[in-house]
Motif scaffolding. Structure first.
Motif, PDB file in Angstrom:
ATOM      1  N   GLN A 130       0.846  -1.200   0.000  1.00 11.34           N
ATOM      2  CA  GLN A 130       0.000   0.000   0.000  1.00 11.34           C
ATOM      3  C   GLN A 130       0.882   1.252   0.000  1.00 11.34           C
ATOM      4  O   GLN A 130       2.012   1.220   0.494  1.00 11.34           O
ATOM      5  CB  GLN A 130      -0.872   0.046   1.277  1.00 11.34           C
ATOM      6  CG  GLN A 130      -1.867  -1.092   1.396  1.00 11.34           C
ATOM      7  CD  GLN A 130      -2.952  -1.030   0.329  1.00 11.34           C
ATOM      8  OE1 GLN A 130      -3.427   0.038  -0.011  1.00 11.34           O
ATOM      9  NE2 GLN A 130      -3.281  -2.188  -0.223  1.00 11.34           N
ATOM     10  N   ASP A 131       0.352   2.322  -0.561  1.00 11.83           N
ATOM     11  CA  ASP A 131       1.032   3.627  -0.481  1.00 11.83           C
ATOM     12  C   ASP A 131       0.135   4.617   0.237  1.00 11.83           C
ATOM     13  O   ASP A 131      -1.073   4.415   0.317  1.00 11.83           O
ATOM     14  CB  ASP A 131       1.274   4.187  -1.907  1.00 11.83           C
ATOM     15  CG  ASP A 131       2.360   3.420  -2.628  1.00 11.83           C
ATOM     16  OD1 ASP A 131       2.253   3.251  -3.853  1.00 11.83           O
ATOM     17  OD2 ASP A 131       3.302   2.980  -1.944  1.00 11.83           O
ATOM     18  N   ARG A 132       0.703   5.684   0.747  1.00 12.39           N
ATOM     19  CA  ARG A 132      -0.115   6.796   1.252  1.00 12.39           C
ATOM     20  C   ARG A 132       0.696   8.075   1.112  1.00 12.39           C
ATOM     21  O   ARG A 132       1.905   8.031   0.870  1.00 12.39           O
ATOM     22  CB  ARG A 132      -0.550   6.559   2.693  1.00 12.39           C
ATOM     23  CG  ARG A 132       0.536   6.388   3.731  1.00 12.39           C
ATOM     24  CD  ARG A 132      -0.121   6.112   5.088  1.00 12.39           C
ATOM     25  NE  ARG A 132       0.794   5.658   6.104  1.00 12.39           N
ATOM     26  CZ  ARG A 132       1.473   6.456   6.912  1.00 12.39           C
ATOM     27  NH1 ARG A 132       1.356   7.771   6.770  1.00 12.39           N
ATOM     28  NH2 ARG A 132       2.276   5.973   7.840  1.00 12.39           N
ATOM     29  N   TRP A 133       0.044   9.233   1.241  1.00 16.02           N
ATOM     30  CA  TRP A 133       0.737  10.501   1.098  1.00 16.02           C
ATOM     31  C   TRP A 133       1.589  10.759   2.342  1.00 16.02           C
ATOM     32  O   TRP A 133       1.187  10.446   3.464  1.00 16.02           O
ATOM     33  CB  TRP A 133      -0.263  11.644   0.882  1.00 16.02           C
ATOM     34  CG  TRP A 133      -0.924  11.572  -0.463  1.00 16.02           C
ATOM     35  CD1 TRP A 133      -2.227  11.252  -0.737  1.00 16.02           C
ATOM     36  CD2 TRP A 133      -0.298  11.785  -1.735  1.00 16.02           C
ATOM     37  NE1 TRP A 133      -2.455  11.257  -2.085  1.00 16.02           N
ATOM     38  CE2 TRP A 133      -1.293  11.574  -2.729  1.00 16.02           C
ATOM     39  CE3 TRP A 133       1.001  12.134  -2.140  1.00 16.02           C
ATOM     40  CZ2 TRP A 133      -1.019  11.697  -4.092  1.00 16.02           C
ATOM     41  CZ3 TRP A 133       1.261  12.256  -3.491  1.00 16.02           C
ATOM     42  CH2 TRP A 133       0.261  12.045  -4.471  1.00 16.02           C
ATOM     43  N   PRO A 136      -0.501  15.210   5.148  1.00 21.00           N
ATOM     44  CA  PRO A 136      -1.936  15.325   4.841  1.00 21.00           C
ATOM     45  C   PRO A 136      -2.115  16.285   3.665  1.00 21.00           C
ATOM     46  O   PRO A 136      -1.370  17.266   3.541  1.00 21.00           O
ATOM     47  CB  PRO A 136      -2.527  15.916   6.125  1.00 21.00           C
ATOM     48  CG  PRO A 136      -1.482  15.759   7.175  1.00 21.00           C
ATOM     49  CD  PRO A 136      -0.163  15.677   6.495  1.00 21.00           C
ATOM     50  N   SER A 137      -3.092  15.968   2.798  1.00 20.26           N
ATOM     51  CA  SER A 137      -3.269  16.809   1.614  1.00 20.26           C
ATOM     52  C   SER A 137      -3.814  18.180   2.038  1.00 20.26           C
ATOM     53  O   SER A 137      -4.707  18.264   2.883  1.00 20.26           O
ATOM     54  CB  SER A 137      -4.271  16.131   0.672  1.00 20.26           C
ATOM     55  OG  SER A 137      -4.387  16.910  -0.483  1.00 20.26           O
ATOM     56  N   MET A 163       4.452  10.548  -2.276  1.00 14.84           N
ATOM     57  CA  MET A 163       3.837   9.250  -1.928  1.00 14.84           C
ATOM     58  C   MET A 163       4.888   8.459  -1.138  1.00 14.84           C
ATOM     59  O   MET A 163       6.080   8.530  -1.434  1.00 14.84           O
ATOM     60  CB  MET A 163       3.491   8.521  -3.234  1.00 14.84           C
ATOM     61  CG  MET A 163       2.581   7.346  -3.084  1.00 14.84           C
ATOM     62  SD  MET A 163       0.904   7.848  -2.704  1.00 14.84           S
ATOM     63  CE  MET A 163       0.220   7.994  -4.355  1.00 14.84           C
ATOM     64  N   ARG A 164       4.417   7.722  -0.124  1.00 17.07           N
ATOM     65  CA  ARG A 164       5.352   6.911   0.679  1.00 17.07           C
ATOM     66  C   ARG A 164       4.717   5.531   0.892  1.00 17.07           C
ATOM     67  O   ARG A 164       3.496   5.379   0.803  1.00 17.07           O
ATOM     68  CB  ARG A 164       5.629   7.553   2.022  1.00 17.07           C
ATOM     69  CG  ARG A 164       4.341   7.855   2.804  1.00 17.07           C
ATOM     70  CD  ARG A 164       4.506   7.955   4.286  1.00 17.07           C
ATOM     71  NE  ARG A 164       4.762   6.664   4.918  1.00 17.07           N
ATOM     72  CZ  ARG A 164       5.091   6.539   6.203  1.00 17.07           C
ATOM     73  NH1 ARG A 164       5.229   7.615   6.953  1.00 17.07           N
ATOM     74  NH2 ARG A 164       5.299   5.353   6.727  1.00 17.07           N
ATOM     75  N   GLY A 166       3.046   2.336   2.680  1.00 21.33           N
ATOM     76  CA  GLY A 166       2.080   2.282   3.789  1.00 21.33           C
ATOM     77  C   GLY A 166       2.567   1.400   4.942  1.00 21.33           C
ATOM     78  O   GLY A 166       1.815   0.580   5.486  1.00 21.33           O
TER      79      GLY A 166
END
Ligand code: BV8
Length: 249
Positions: A130-133, A136-137, A163-164, A166
Motif C-alpha cells: 500500500q502507499d499513502r501521502w 496530509p493533503s 507518496m510513501r 504504507g
C-alpha cells in the motif's frame, strides 16, 4: 532417540489441540522460506546492506526519497514473486479447522499470511503493497500523483506532496487499535507461538512477556537464539515451514 524438537513437538501438540485461545506472533523469519530476506540475517539480510534507520524512517525518506522509494519497490517485487510457504499454510489451515481460536499478529509487511487464506491478521507494521501521502493533503480535492518516474516517488502535481509506502517506520507509532488488539490477544492467550522474529523491534517484542504474564505457555520457533528467549517457556530450534505443520496438524 527422536530429535529434541520432535519430543517437544509431541508434547506441544495436545496442548495446542485443547487450547481455546492461541496467539501467534510472526516476524521476517516466517517469510524466509518463501524467499523474502530477513532483516537481521547477516548473510542476506536487507539491513546488512543498508542502514535500517536510514531507509525505514521518515527522516531517511526525506533525506533521499529516491533511494528509499527504490528500496521499497525492489522489496515489493520480491513480495509479489513470493508464495506462502508450508508454515503460512499450516497456520491458515489451523484457523480454518478451529475458527475463533487463533489470533495471528504479524510484524511482517508482506501479504503471505493473507494469500495463504488467513483472515483477520493483525498487521503491526503496515502493508508494503500500500502507499499513502507523506503529508496530509492541503488542497480541497486531494493530492494527485504525477506519472510514475523511475528512481523517485510519485509527487502531487499541485503541492509536491510525496507518496510513501504504507508501512510503520522506525520512530512512528504503530496503529493504536491494532496494537491494543494484539496486546489483548497476548494477555488472554493460553499458548503463544513466537515464530521467526529476533525480538529486536519494539513494542512488538514485548508481546511475548505480556503473554507469559497472562499465564500463556510461550514457545519460540526459530533456528537461532532471540533477544526474547528469556520471555519464553521453551524454544524449538527449527524453521517455520518445518515446525508449524508438525505443531498444528
Ligand atoms: C515506536 C516496517 C514510538 C518497515 C518495521 C521500546 C518501546 C517502543 C519503541 C522502542 C523501544 N525501544 C526502541 C524503540 C524504537 C524502535 C525499535 O524497536 N528500535 C529497535 C531497532 C531497537 N521502535 C519503533 O520505532 C516503533 N515505533 O515505538 O514509536 C512512538 C509512539 C508514539 C508516537 C510516535 C512514536 C516502530 C517499529 C516498526 C519499524 N518498522 N517494519 C519496513 O519493513 O521497511 S520493523 C522491521 O523489523 C520489520 O517489520 C521486521 O519484521 C521487524 C522485526 O524484525 P524481525 O521480524 O524480528 O526480523 P529479523 O530479521 O530481526 O529476525 C528474523 C528472525 O527470523 C531471526 O531471529 C532469524 O533467526 C529467524 N529466522 C530466519 N529464518 C527463519 C527464521 N525463523 C523461522 N523460520 C525460518 N526459516
Amino acid at each position: 532417540m527422536a530429535a529434541p524438537d520432535e519430543a517437544a513437538v509431541q508434547r506441544l501438540r495436545p496442548r495446542l489441540a485443547r487450547a481455546e485461545r492461541v496467539c501467534v506472533l510472526t516476524g521476517a523469519g516466517m517469510s524466509a522460506e518463501s524467499g523474502i530476506p530477513t532483516f537481521r540475517d547477516a548473510q542476506s539480510g536487507l539491513w546488512a546492506r543498508y542502514d535500517p534507520m536510514q531507509l525505514a524512517s521518515e527522516a531517511g525518506f526525506r533525506a533521499d526519497p529516491g533511494l528509499v522509494w527504490d528500496w521499497y519497490q525492489q522489496r515489493r517485487e520480491g513480495v509479489r514473486r513470493a508464495q506462502p510457504n508450508a508454515g503460512h499454510l499450516a497456520l491458515a489451515e489451523f484457523a480454518r479447522r478451529r475458527p475463533d481460536v487463533l489470533t495471528l499478529v504479524t510484524q511482517n509487511v508482506d501479504d503471505l499470511h493473507q494469500r495463504a487464506g488467513l483472515d483477520g491478521v493483525l498487521r503491526l507494521h503496515g502493508d508494503i503493497l500500500q502507499d499513502r501521502w507523506l503529508a496530509p493533503s492541503r488542497h480541497a480535492n486531494g493530492c494527485h500523483a504525477d506519472p510514475q518516474q523511475p528512481g523517485r516517488p510519485p509527487a502531487c502535481t499541485v503541492c509536491g506532496n510525496l507518496m510513501r509506502p504504507g508501512v510503520v517506520w522506525f520512530g512512528e507509532a504503530l496503529p493504536a487499535e491494532v496494537l491494543q488488539q494484539a496486546e489483548a490477544a497476548a494477555r488472554q492467550a493460553q499458548v503463544m507461538l513466537v515464530v521467526g522474529t529476533s525480538g529486536a523491534v519494539w513494542p512488538a517484542a514485548g508481546l511475548a512477556a505480556l503473554a507469559r504474564r497472562g499465564g500463556a505457555h510461550v514457545v519460540i520457533v526459530n533456528p537461532q537464539a532471540t533477544e526474547i528467549d528469556g520471555d519464553a517457556d521453551e524454544h524449538l530450534a527449527g524453521t517455520a515451514a518445518e515446525l508449524l505443520p508438525r505443531l498444528l496438524a
